[in-house]
Design an enzyme around this catalytic site. Sequence first.
Site: not given
Ligand code: AHR
Length: 506
Positions: A292, A173
Site C-alpha cells: 500500500e 495492518e
Molecule cells: O487503502 C486504504 C486503507 O489504508 C486500507 O484499507 C488500509 O489497509 C490502510 O490503512
Amino acid sequence: MLRARVALNPAAVVAPVSRRTFGSFVEHMGRCVYTGIYEPGHPLADEDGFRTDVLALTRELGVTMVRYPGGNFVSGYRWEDGVGPREQRPRRRDLAWRSIETNEVGIDEFAKWAEKADVEIMYAVNLGTRGVQEALDVHEYVNHPDGTALSEQRRANGAEKPYGIKLWCLGNELDGPWQTGHKTPEEYGLLAAGTARALRSAEPDLELVACGSSSSSMPTFGTWESTVLEHAYDVVDYVSCHAYYEEHDGDLGSFLASAVDMDFFVNSIVATADAVGARLKSTKKINLSFDEWNVWYLSRFQNAPLPEEWKVAPPVIEDRYNVADAVVVGNLLISLLRHSDRVTAACQAQLVNVIAPIMTEPGGPAWKQTVFHPFAKTAALAKGDVLRLHIEAPSYETAKYGVAPLVDAVATHDPATGDVTLFAVNRDVANPVELAVDLSAFGADLTVAETWTLTDDDVYAYNTRDAPERVTLRPIAETGGAITLDGGAALITLPRVSWSAIRLTR
Ligand code: AHR
C-alpha cells in the site's frame, strides 16, 4: 541555472525490474468495487457486470498485479459470503468503513475480472477476526484442483480450474489499533507463522507476506517487524510496508520530498529483517512487499468521520489529485525501483475511486487522475535492469525530512533492446534544474526515442469528469524543459515541480 549530475553505467545493476512493482489494490471499500470495477447496468458493462471502460484504463495503466479484497475490510471479512448463488449471499456490516457489503462480488467474480484485466491476484486472508482454518479454507477453495469439499464447491460455482494464486498476504495492518482484531507483535507473529506453516503444507511454493508496519510513524515501527520475523522468518517470503503521503499546511517542499521517507522506510526494514536473519543464522533474505503506497489526504479523512448511516458503496476518500501529487507518485515509483533488489512487489492503493488513478461516475464516464500518468509511463518504460545511480544534486531544507536533494532519479537499461530510460523529478518549487547525464559507458550512438514530462504552471491543477485532459503528459520540449544529446552526454532541463521519463535508444 542550478545543475545536477549523474552517470549511468550498464554494469551497475541493482536488480532486474520486477513486474510486480506495478501492482494495484482493489478493496471492498467505498466505490472501488461497486460502481468502480463493477457496475451492472452501466452502458459499458460487459456480460459479467464489469465496466469495460475501467478494464481498458486498468490495462493502459500497466497494472500487473492486484491485491484483494482489503485492506482494513479484510480483517472482518468472511470470504464464503461472496461465493455461490448471488441471491443467497448475505448482506453484512463492514465495520472498517461503516458500510453495507452486499457480497455481489466475491473471489469468483474478482478472479474473472483479474483475467480480463490480465493481472495477477495477490490475495489477503483475514487474520483479524479469523485464523488458520479460514485461511486454509479459502486456499482450498481457490487453489485446490478438485476432489475436496471446497474445491468441488468452486467447480460447482463455475470455476473448473483452480486460480493458482501464488502471492498471499497474511492479514492486513495488524499493528494498527484501528484494525479489527488488532494484535500485539507477539500474537500476530505466532498467528502469521502458524498460518504460513499450514498454507505451506497445502502448497509449499506459495509466496507469503507477513504484515509489517502500516507507516514509518507507528510507535512500533521496526520493533514490530523484528518480533514478527523472529516467529515467522523461516516460513514467510516478504514483510509488507504501507505508506501514504500528503501535503500538510502548504508545505509543498516537504511533500515533494516524500520519497526520502520511502527510502528511509525501505532501508530501515531491510536492515531490521537482515538483523533478524543474522540472529537466526539464516542465509535466507526476506523481501519487501510495499503493498500500500500512494498520496492520501488522510488528515482530511480523519477530520471528517465516516457517515452515521449504513450504506452500500458510499463515496469514501475520493481524493482529487493535482500536479504536485503526480510528481510525488512518480518519485515514489523512482524510490521503489531504486530498491528493486529487495522491494519486489508493490501496490499503489487503490485502483478506482478510492484514492485512485482512475475515477468513475456511476452511469457515466471514467477518467484519469493526474497520478495515472507517471504510473502508466513508468510501468510501460521501466524494462530490463535497474541501474545504480549516484546523483550529485543541489539540496534544499525541508521541515519534515531535513536536507533533501532537489533532483531524484532512477534509470533502467534493457539489454534486449538497448533502451536506456531515465525517470527524474525536480522538486524545486520555483526553478528549473539542469541535469547533466554521463552516458559514455553506453557508447556514443544513443538517440532520444521519447520524452514525457508532467508539470504545469499551476501545481494544484487537476483533472475532472469534464476536463479529463487538463493535466497530462507532454514531450519535455513542450513543457519549458529541454533535452540535448551529444555523443555520450545528455543535458536535460527539468521544469520546476516536474516528473519526467526519457527513453534513449540505439
Ligand atoms: O487503502 C486504504 C486503507 O489504508 C486500507 O484499507 C488500509 O489497509 C490502510 O490503512
